[in-house]
Write an enzyme that holds these catalytic residues in place. Structure first.
Site, PDB file in Angstrom:
ATOM      1  N   CYS A   1       0.822  -1.203   0.000  1.00  0.00           N
ATOM      2  CA  CYS A   1       0.000   0.000   0.000  1.00  0.00           C
ATOM      3  C   CYS A   1       0.860   1.257   0.000  1.00  0.00           C
ATOM      4  CB  CYS A   1      -0.909   0.006   1.237  1.00  0.00           C
ATOM      5  SG  CYS A   1      -1.852  -1.514   1.467  1.00  0.00           S
TER       6      CYS A   1
ATOM      7  N   ILE B   1      13.328 -11.574 -17.830  1.00  0.00           N
ATOM      8  CA  ILE B   1      13.583 -10.575 -18.865  1.00  0.00           C
ATOM      9  C   ILE B   1      14.877 -10.952 -19.574  1.00  0.00           C
ATOM     10  CG2 ILE B   1      14.365  -8.207 -19.233  1.00  0.00           C
ATOM     11  CD1 ILE B   1      11.442  -8.251 -18.995  1.00  0.00           C
TER      12      ILE B   1
END
EC number: 6.3.5.4
Length: 637
Positions: free
Chosen positions: A2, A291
């Protein structure tokens, strides 16, 4: 995961402007796209952005305790919350939810400020104690989650998960911190507790902060530190077995989520270890992502695929072009402060990719810090052997002379590039380690800044950051000392900052089992002789994983997670480099030696010398000035 924010006035008669706290909270909406809410009281506003992971329908924030005595806004995850929940319930505490947020609230009500010692996880939270009219704030032990704060005019305390939250406040003083500039150009990041602005501070990892209406002073206390004082007497074989069991437990408690979960898999030892243990713990195939790069020297996907094939993971691979420099301006906005680790580019891309599949990802960050896996650890210990036998009175003149006059052979084979080694050997151990990890040398920074700015520094140098931390080191061997310094500086300032901002930019939660504080405390008891053996770093870690991972993954040379910045500056980015470093905001700020800037730009572009590290730092600093300050009248140092 958050974002949190707040405004606290010294007087309860001052009303918080609702539009202001909403504006501050909106700046971190990416950290919590699922919900946003507020708590208002006399002279106080707390704000929260939520990314739902556990107790998806419950646990709204800001949350008030069942007894009504405390309110919390919380960013992070507490992995032992179920056990604490039951313990606190047995003591008579009421719970309206089944998540970890309310557990922190009741832990505070039971144990006060000592509640942090009961928490296992990553966190930054603020609790408003209604009876005492004070804020109690805490940041996790290793600094996985961020916390920025400032006191305005001595009457208003503001905080947020990112610097951009605080800059929404019109009263924030944006005068640049000269000492932070020196630190940045030495390290490539700004270490806690400094920020790029004099008026803003970061709460250091393992610290709490209290502020009440009576004194209205931010009282910062340390509640935890990494220790190397105790060394294990267990056999090497026993340590290997224990390592796997303890790491497996740290992984296991991080696999609890009510949303899709996966792991980064780079093909390196650390991420591969996490995936292997996740696969052993999970009934279903693990979701993994990698990646790749279209340049072989930067591409590790073949090793990631070895692990993915072995454990039958749901593996996704995305190839990124080596000219992926369009992200530069995006990253400036993501990181707020100047941040010069170019691997932020692939980190951003892998988080972007992962967020398409999952909401929570486990990573292998921290293995090099805990088990001495960096090349610089190996070179430092080789240099230490010389320091032990050659007195400083002899080393300084001899190696000082060689370091000054030996040519900087960037183009030559490694064994001929001795200039940096000579420069390190003239220094003491801590100075030498800063020399090894720094983006720029002391000499280069002396040329980089103009005389006016150097007068403002008043002799301050970044080495003071390392020296201050070294005072708190309680171990005995030189390898553990530099590991400790890494844990206090590079790990929170670079690695964890890089991952937090890149992941939260895509509303992705990243969990880091290797730096679970209990696992770290245990690993610090492993003797240094088992971590770095001859030229092999992470020796005990790798040996313990031989049953779990291919030899090619464990014992190949470390590649890193970099991008070809040097080639960019001599090719497609050379005109942008000239424009951004030699003109515009860097000139307006008037802290740099413009003649020297021109010299290093042209030397690099022409191929005469290698200056990509400092030039990248200058580009990122210029981007910060343009993005965060913008107007010429805002520039001040």
């Amino acid at each position: 995961m958050c974002g949190i924010a707040g405004i606290f006035h010294s007087s309860n008669e001052v009303a918080v402007e609702q539009s202001l706290i909403q504006s501050m909270n909106d700046r971190q909406k990416h950290r919590g796209p699922n919900a946003g809410d507020y708590y208002f009281a006399d002279g106080l506003a707390l704000a929260h952005r939520r990314l739902s992971i556990i107790d998806l329908e419950g646990s709204p924030q800001p949350m008030t305790s069942a007894c009504g005595k405390a309110v919390i806004v919380f960013n992070g995850e507490i992995y032992n919350f179920k056990g604490l929940h039951e313990e606190l319930k047995s003591k008579g505490y009421r719970f309206n939810t089944v998540g970890d947020t309310e557990t922190i609230l009741n832990a505070y009500l039971e144990w006060g400020e000592e509640c942090v010692s009961h928490l296992r996880g990553m966190f930054a939270f603020t609790i408003w104690d209604l009876e005492k009219e004070k804020l109690f704030i805490a940041r996790d032990r290793l600094g996985i989650k961020p916390f920025y704060y400032s006191i305005l005019d001595g009457t208003e305390f503001i905080f947020g998960s990112e610097l951009k939250v605080l800059t929404e406040h019109p009263k924030l003083d944006k005068t640049i911190n000269e000492l932070a500039v020196e630190d940045f150009f030495a390290l490539g990041y700004i270490p806690d507790p400094k920020s790029i602005f004099k008026s803003v501070h970061k709460l250091p990892p393992g610290h709490t902060l209290t502020i009440d209406r009576v004194s209205f002073k931010a009282e910062v206390k340390q509640y935890w530190d990494a220790t190397f004082a105790k060394q294990s007497n267990e056999s090497f074989e026993s340590l290997q077995e224990e390592l796997i069991e303890k790491l497996k437990e740290a992984v296991d408690i991080r696999m609890v989520a009510e949303v899709p979960l996966g792991a980064f898999l780079s093909g390196g030892v650390d991420s591969s270890a996490i995936v292997a243990l996740m696969a052993n713990l999970s009934k279903d195939p693990v979701n993994t992502c990698s990646i790749g790069f279209d340049v072989k020297n930067f591409n590790e996907t073949e090793f990631a695929e070895m692990v993915a094939d072995r454990y039958k993971t749901n593996h996704e691979v995305k190839t990124v072009a080596s000219d992926d420099f369009d992200l530069i301006d995006t990253l400036v906005g993501v990181y707020d402060e100047p941040f010069a680790d170019s691997s932020a580019i692939p980190t951003y891309r892998v988080c972007q990719m992962a967020a398409e599949q999952v909401t929570v990802c486990l990573s292998g960050d921290g293995g090099d810090e805990l088990f001495a896996g960096y090349r610089r650890h190996r070179w430092h210990m080789l240099e230490e052997k010389i320091r032990q036998f050659v007195p400083h009175s002899l080393r300084k003149p001899v190696f000082g002379f060689l370091g000054k006059y030996y040519p900087k052979l960037d183009w030559a084979p490694k064994f001929l590039r001795a200039k940096s080694t000579f420069q390190a050997l003239q220094r003491n151990s801590i100075e030498a380690y800063l020399h090894s990890v720094s983006v720029t040398t002391d000499e280069l920074r002396d040329n980089l800044f103009n005389n006016k700015f150097k007068q403002k520094l008043a002799g301050y140098q970044a080495i003071s950051v390392f020296n201050e931390h070294a005072k708190n080191f309680d171990g005995k061997d030189p390898l553990s000392l530099i590991q400790y310094i890494d844990m206090k500086t590079y790990l929170p300032g670079d690695i964890l900052t890089k991952v937090d901002r890149a992941s939260m930019a895509h509303s992705l939660e990243v969990r880091v089992p290797i730096i679970d504080h209990k696992f770290l405390e245990w690993s610090n008891t492993i003797p240094a002789k088992y971590k770095l053996v001859d030229r092999e770093g992470k020796f005990v870690f790798k040996k313990s994983l031989e049953k779990h991972l291919p030899e090619d993954v464990l014992y190949r040379d470390k590649m890193g997670f970099g991008v070809p910045v040097s080639k960019w500056f001599r090719g497609p980015l050379k005109e942008s480099l000239r424009q951004r470093v030699l003109h515009g905001k860097l000139v307006e700020l008037d802290i740099f030696n413009q003649v020297f800037l021109t010299k290093i730009v042209e030397e690099h572009i022409s191929g005469v010398k290698e200056h990509s590290a400092v030039l990248w730092s200058l580009m990122m600093f210029e981007g910060f000035l343009t993005n965060m300050l913008g107007k010429s009248e805002d520039l001040a140092a």
